[in-house]
Structure formats: structure tokens, C-alpha cells
Design a protein around this motif. Structure first.
Motif, short mmCIF file in Angstrom:
data_model
loop_
_atom_site.label_atom_id
_atom_site.label_comp_id
_atom_site.label_asym_id
_atom_site.label_seq_id
_atom_site.Cartn_x
_atom_site.Cartn_y
_atom_site.Cartn_z
N TYR A 259 0.90 -1.22 -0.04
CA TYR A 259 -0.11 0.02 -0.10
C TYR A 259 0.91 1.17 -0.08
O TYR A 259 2.03 1.06 0.64
CB TYR A 259 -1.08 0.03 1.17
N ASN A 285 -15.38 3.56 0.45
CA ASN A 285 -14.68 3.25 -0.97
C ASN A 285 -13.17 3.74 -0.45
O ASN A 285 -12.88 4.75 -0.09
CB ASN A 285 -15.27 3.92 -2.21
N ALA A 286 -12.34 2.80 -1.07
CA ALA A 286 -10.96 2.91 -1.19
C ALA A 286 -10.47 3.53 -2.38
O ALA A 286 -10.88 2.45 -3.48
CB ALA A 286 -10.26 1.85 -0.46
N SER A 290 -4.66 2.38 -2.31
CA SER A 290 -4.80 2.98 -0.93
C SER A 290 -4.91 1.99 0.12
O SER A 290 -5.27 0.76 -0.28
CB SER A 290 -5.59 4.14 -0.70
N ARG A 292 -6.57 -0.39 2.68
CA ARG A 292 -7.94 -0.79 2.90
C ARG A 292 -8.09 -2.01 4.02
O ARG A 292 -6.89 -2.69 4.13
CB ARG A 292 -8.66 -1.11 1.68
N SER A 294 -11.14 -4.26 6.97
CA SER A 294 -12.50 -4.62 7.42
C SER A 294 -12.44 -4.21 8.84
O SER A 294 -11.55 -4.53 9.57
CB SER A 294 -12.60 -6.01 6.98
N THR A 311 -6.08 -5.14 8.32
CA THR A 311 -5.58 -4.80 7.02
C THR A 311 -4.52 -5.97 6.61
O THR A 311 -4.20 -6.59 7.38
CB THR A 311 -5.14 -3.45 6.90
N GLN A 334 -16.43 -3.31 5.03
CA GLN A 334 -15.00 -3.06 4.02
C GLN A 334 -14.93 -1.59 3.87
O GLN A 334 -15.64 -0.71 3.51
CB GLN A 334 -15.14 -3.80 2.68
N GLY A 336 -11.79 1.96 3.59
CA GLY A 336 -10.66 2.56 3.00
C GLY A 336 -10.06 3.47 4.14
O GLY A 336 -10.78 4.13 4.94
#
Length: 348
Positions: A259, A285-286, A290, A292, A294, A311, A334, A336
Motif C-alpha cells: 500500500y 470506498n478505497a 490505498s 483498505r 475490514s 488490513t 469494508q 478505506g
């Protein structure tokens, strides 16, 4: 009351208990009139360092200078420092007035000078009206003020405070640290405050030294240490810190999982980046490339909601401001992670 403002310089100080070295080469300087904190966990050497300045415990190797005078080998009563202990150490059989007079009497001050010094010290801490009470008739906060007055009455060059607020409840502790700082500012007295409580050190000290294993890890203002920690220990001890492994590539930090985190001030050999929970924003939203993950856990903390996000680079703590009417992210969502690059210092 008259107090001579002076600085302290410690040079290559070593101290051992038997074969165990508890202070290893301490070098530092405290400015005249500064409120300085020694901060660290239990066993870090902070109280031992304070007691070395006071003259309690084994004689250290190295120099401790108050002004231009090396006091490292002097007995405590010849150092002209005043110390307030965690337990307050008040004489239970003496009145408040007698407790405050004890120091000047032990120093053989002329009797005609003692009474006005005691009056002035008690007036300064707001306890003159309780001068004839016994310590057992006082609250914890009042006992702490008596201990301060007793120390101030001997007009020390340096005031040493060994976790003096730790016996108070949380609300009183906040009140007393404000009063303590106001008193120090009024006296202009060079003060060293030992604590393991980061909030106490942050809210009172001009500068602080973070210790671990008998070694100073970093010295600076509270904000400097929080924003630009010298190493992982300082970053983790001064608040919650997420530390990710990776490498720096120009203006980008690339985590082990690949990332990309944009950085404002790259460090060529940086191998870790520090992410404070409040400097990360969760998004539904990611963006491509980038970070991301949960949401694994969520805690409601009143003014904040704390998330634990799983992550590819490990679990990351994120704090978001709670606003009434705003729906939080559910566990399992989920997300970002948008990172403020200006607030992500890097560690070699």
C-alpha cells in the motif's frame, strides 16, 4: 517568598544497584524556571534519577550541577533542593503550621524568620485558615498542598515532585495539576515532575524527557515528542500509535503489503511509519492502491468512536469524531483508510 531561579545540568550520570545499572549515561540540561517532566513506565529510571538529584540512594558517577555547583557527592541537606514525595510524608502528630515550620527549623533558620516564611507559604497554597489543623483532618488535596508549602518554606533552588498526584482521585488530580502549574509559574521555580501519566506530563511540562531502561529516549516539548517521536518506544508510550513496516520511495511510503502512503517529509532510510488513530479517516470506498481493510471491532467512547480495522499490514486503530445522527461503520464493513500525510512521522 524569594526563590533563586537556576538551571540544572546532568553530565554522563551512571547509577547502579549492585551489579544492575539503572541509569546509563544520562546527559541533559534543564533551563532556569522550567517545568520539566521525567516520564516513563515503572522501572524506567525516572524516580531513581529524581532521587539522585535529591541525594537519596547510592552515590552516582558523573556530575549533577545546579547552577555552577556540582552536588553529586553532597548530602541531601546541603543541596538546597526541595522534594515532595508521593506519600506527602507529613508528621501526623504535628499541626499544619508545625509541619511547614519543620524544614526551616531543621535548617537552623533564625526563629524570627520562620513564622513569616510559614505564613507566606501557607498563604501561597491557600491553607493559612487551616494552619492549626492536624493532617488527619485534611483532604488528600489539602495534604498535598501542605507538603508543597513545607517544601516552599525552605526556599529551595529546585523543586522535585515524585508523582505527587498519584494518590488523588481523577477529578482532584486534574484540579491539582492546574494549581501546581499556576504555583510554579508564580514562583518561577525550576521544577522537575516525575510521572508515568502521559496526560499529566503533557498538560504541565514545558519539556519532558522520556526514559526507558535507564536511558533517555528523547527530550522535547510534549507536542514535539508526540508529533515527531524518535523511536517506536516514544511513539507508543505517548498515546496510541499504529506503526507500519515498509520503505520510503521518494515522496511515498510503501508498506510491506504494497500500500502507498504519501508523505510530506521523506526519510531516506525510513523503515517504519507512525499513524496516530485520529489522523486516519475511514471511507466507504478505497482509492486504488490505498490502504483498505475490514472493521473487526467498534467501541463507543463518547466524543469518539474507536475502530479496530484488519488490513494486510496488520490491525490498525482508527478514532473518528462522534457526531449525533451519523451512522457508524458496522463490524465487518469494508473500508478505506485515508491518512493525513502531514501527521505521519517516519522512523529509521
Amino acid at each position: 517568598m524569594k526563590h533563586t531561579t537556576t538551571g540544572i545540568r546532568i553530565e554522563n550520570l551512571h547509577l547502579s544497584f549492585g551489579e544492575t545499572e539503572v541509569l546509563a549515561g544520562i546527559d541533559m540540561e534543564i533551563q532556569p524556571g522550567e517545568f520539566f517532566a521525567f516520564l516513563g513506565p515503572s522501572g524506567s529510571g525516572k524516580s531513581t534519577l529524581l532521587r539522585a538529584i535529591a541525594g537519596f540512594g547510592p552515590t552516582p558517577r558523573g556530575r549533577i550541577l545546579i547552577g555552577d555547583r556540582d552536588i553529586a557527592n553532597l548530602p541531601p541537606w546541603k543541596r538546597n533542593v526541595g522534594m515532595v514525595f508521593q506519600s506527602y510524608a507529613l508528621w501526623p502528630h504535628m499541626t499544619v503550621r508545625q509541619n511547614v515550620a519543620f524544614g526551616p527549623e531543621e535548617r537552623r533558620m533564625p526563629r524570627r524568620e520562620i513564622a513569616p516564611k510559614v505564613e507566606a507559604a501557607l498563604e501561597l497554597v491557600g491553607l493559612l485558615h487551616l494552619a492549626d489543623r492536624m493532617p488527619s483532618q485534611l483532604s488528600g488535596g489539602q495534604q498535598q498542598r501542605v507538603a508543597l508549602a513545607r517544601t516552599i518554606a525552605v526556599e529551595p533552588q529546585v523543586l522535585l515532585l515524585d508523582e505527587p498526584l498519584s494518590n488523588l482521585d481523577a477529578a482532584l488530580r486534574v484540579q491539582m495539576r492546574r494549581e501546581l502549574l499556576a504555583l510554579q509559574r508564580k514562583l518561577g521555580l525550576t521544577t522537575i515532575f516525575v510521572t508515568h501519566d502521559q496526560e499529566e506530563a503533557n498538560t504541565t511540562s514545558d519539556r519532558m524527557a522520556v526514559l526507558d531502561g535507564g536511558v533517555i529516549q528523547q527530550i522535547g516539548t510534549p507536542q514535539e515528542l508526540y508529533d515527531t517521536p524518535a523511536n517506536g518506544f516514544v511513539a507508543g508510550f505517548l498515546g496510541t500509535a499504529n506503526i507500519l513496516e515498509g520503505h520510503c520511495d521518494g515522496m511515498r511510503f510503501i508498506t510491506r503489503a504494497g500500500y502507498v502512503i504519501p508523505v510530506a517529509d521523506p526519510v531516506a532510510k525510513a523503515g517504519r511509519i507512525v499513524l496516530r488513530p485520529q489522523n486516519i479517516t475511514l471511507q466507504g470506498n478505497a482509492a486504488e492502491g490505498s490502504l483498505r481493510g475490514s472493521v473487526q471491532h467498534r467501541e463507543f467512547l463518547g466524543s469518539q468512536i474507536r475502530y479496530l480495522v484488519d488490513t494486510a499490514d496488520g490491525q490498525i486503530i482508527v478514532d473518528t469524531l462522534h457526531k449525533s445522527g451519523t451512522a457508524p461503520f458496522d463490524e465487518g464493513a469494508q473500508v478505506g483508510l485515508a491518512i493525513d500525510s502531514l501527521s505521519a512521522p517516519m522512523l529509521a
